[in-house]
Design a protein around this motif. Structure first.
Motif, mmCIF file in Angstrom:
data_model
loop_
_atom_site.group_PDB
_atom_site.id
_atom_site.type_symbol
_atom_site.label_atom_id
_atom_site.label_comp_id
_atom_site.label_asym_id
_atom_site.label_seq_id
_atom_site.Cartn_x
_atom_site.Cartn_y
_atom_site.Cartn_z
ATOM 1 N N ASN A 66 -33.403 -9.254 -2.514
ATOM 2 C CA ASN A 66 -33.411 -10.210 -3.613
ATOM 3 C C ASN A 66 -32.687 -11.454 -3.117
ATOM 4 O O ASN A 66 -32.190 -11.490 -1.995
ATOM 5 C CB ASN A 66 -32.784 -9.627 -4.882
ATOM 6 C CG ASN A 66 -31.319 -9.291 -4.710
ATOM 7 O OD1 ASN A 66 -30.571 -9.975 -4.026
ATOM 8 N ND2 ASN A 66 -30.894 -8.205 -5.347
ATOM 9 N N SER A 67 -32.613 -12.466 -3.935
ATOM 10 C CA SER A 67 -32.050 -13.745 -3.487
ATOM 11 C C SER A 67 -30.543 -13.698 -3.246
ATOM 12 O O SER A 67 -29.988 -14.623 -2.658
ATOM 13 C CB SER A 67 -32.384 -14.836 -4.502
ATOM 14 O OG SER A 67 -31.829 -14.507 -5.757
ATOM 15 N N ASN B 136 -35.570 -14.382 9.479
ATOM 16 C CA ASN B 136 -34.640 -14.380 8.345
ATOM 17 C C ASN B 136 -33.329 -15.040 8.750
ATOM 18 O O ASN B 136 -32.289 -14.381 8.838
ATOM 19 C CB ASN B 136 -34.390 -12.938 7.879
ATOM 20 C CG ASN B 136 -35.633 -12.257 7.398
ATOM 21 O OD1 ASN B 136 -36.105 -12.520 6.302
ATOM 22 N ND2 ASN B 136 -36.197 -11.380 8.223
ATOM 23 N N LYS C 224 -27.262 -11.192 1.493
ATOM 24 C CA LYS C 224 -26.980 -12.035 2.650
ATOM 25 C C LYS C 224 -26.838 -11.229 3.935
ATOM 26 O O LYS C 224 -26.867 -11.781 5.036
ATOM 27 C CB LYS C 224 -25.706 -12.839 2.408
ATOM 28 C CG LYS C 224 -25.844 -13.815 1.252
ATOM 29 C CD LYS C 224 -24.628 -14.670 1.091
ATOM 30 C CE LYS C 224 -24.685 -15.668 -0.031
ATOM 31 N NZ LYS C 224 -25.756 -15.688 -0.931
#
Length: 189
Positions: free
Chosen positions: A106-107, A155, A110
């Motif tokens: 999800n956003s 990514n 990290k």
């Protein structure tokens, strides 16, 4: 954006160990709950199981993040030169986690931390250890390294790492156990 999942933190923490909870060291419990409730890190636990007589292997990955655990497993058919070589399945499990972790993102995530019980995974990823005598293992190693490097490039906002999970942290770890059990269960069908 509203964050879902705040109700998961209400009330008692889950008891992953049942009646053995009192025997689990607090440091292990703290680590497990930290992984379970982690908001910015997706933890992936990989494992493999095999049936030598049928030349079958199964792999499983447990994806742990924000109060949820999702386990995915598959059967794999090792090449003839890897029959009985558990390392082939372990590397395939890591490859599977690298191929599939993006579906669990999800956003807010990290970091991706992939755990394996291959104690020399760092040497494998840097070619300090190689499999020159076993062609399929050598190819699998090259595939793993190439995929790992590509996922890091694709990514750039994620910190992706593959780490060894020591036996001390595997013994009482419900997430490592869930991957282990899922891999075994696939072979029992």
């Amino acid at each position: 954006m509203k964050i879902k999942g705040t109700t998961k933190r209400a009330g008692k923490r889950p008891n992953f160990w049942g009646r053995y909870e009192k025997k689990i060291p607090e440091s292990v419990k703290d680590l497990i709950y930290h992984h379970y409730y982690s908001f910015e890190t997706l933890y992936v636990y990989c494992d493999c199981s095999m049936q030598i007589e049928k030349n079958l292997m199964s792999i499983a990955c447990s994806y742990v993040h924000n109060g949820s655990v999702i386990v995915e497993s598959n059967v794999i058919y090792p090449p003839k030169d890897c029959k009985g070589k558990n390392i082939y399945g372990e590397l395939q499990a890591i490859i599977s986690s690298l191929c599939n972790f993006e579906t669990h993102l999800n956003s807010f995530i990290k970091n991706i931390v992939i755990y394996s019980d291959v104690n020399n995974i760092t040497e494998i990823l840097t070619y300090k250890l190689n499999f020159n005598k076993v062609f399929s293992l050598s190819n699998t190693q090259a595939e793993l390294i190439h995929l790992f490097e590509n996922k890091q490039i694709q990514n750039p906002n994620l910190e992706i790492s593959i780490k060894y999970l020591p036996k001390v942290l595997r013994a009482n770890n419900p997430f490592a156990k869930s991957a282990h059990n899922a891999a075994r269960k696939v072979l029992q069908k």
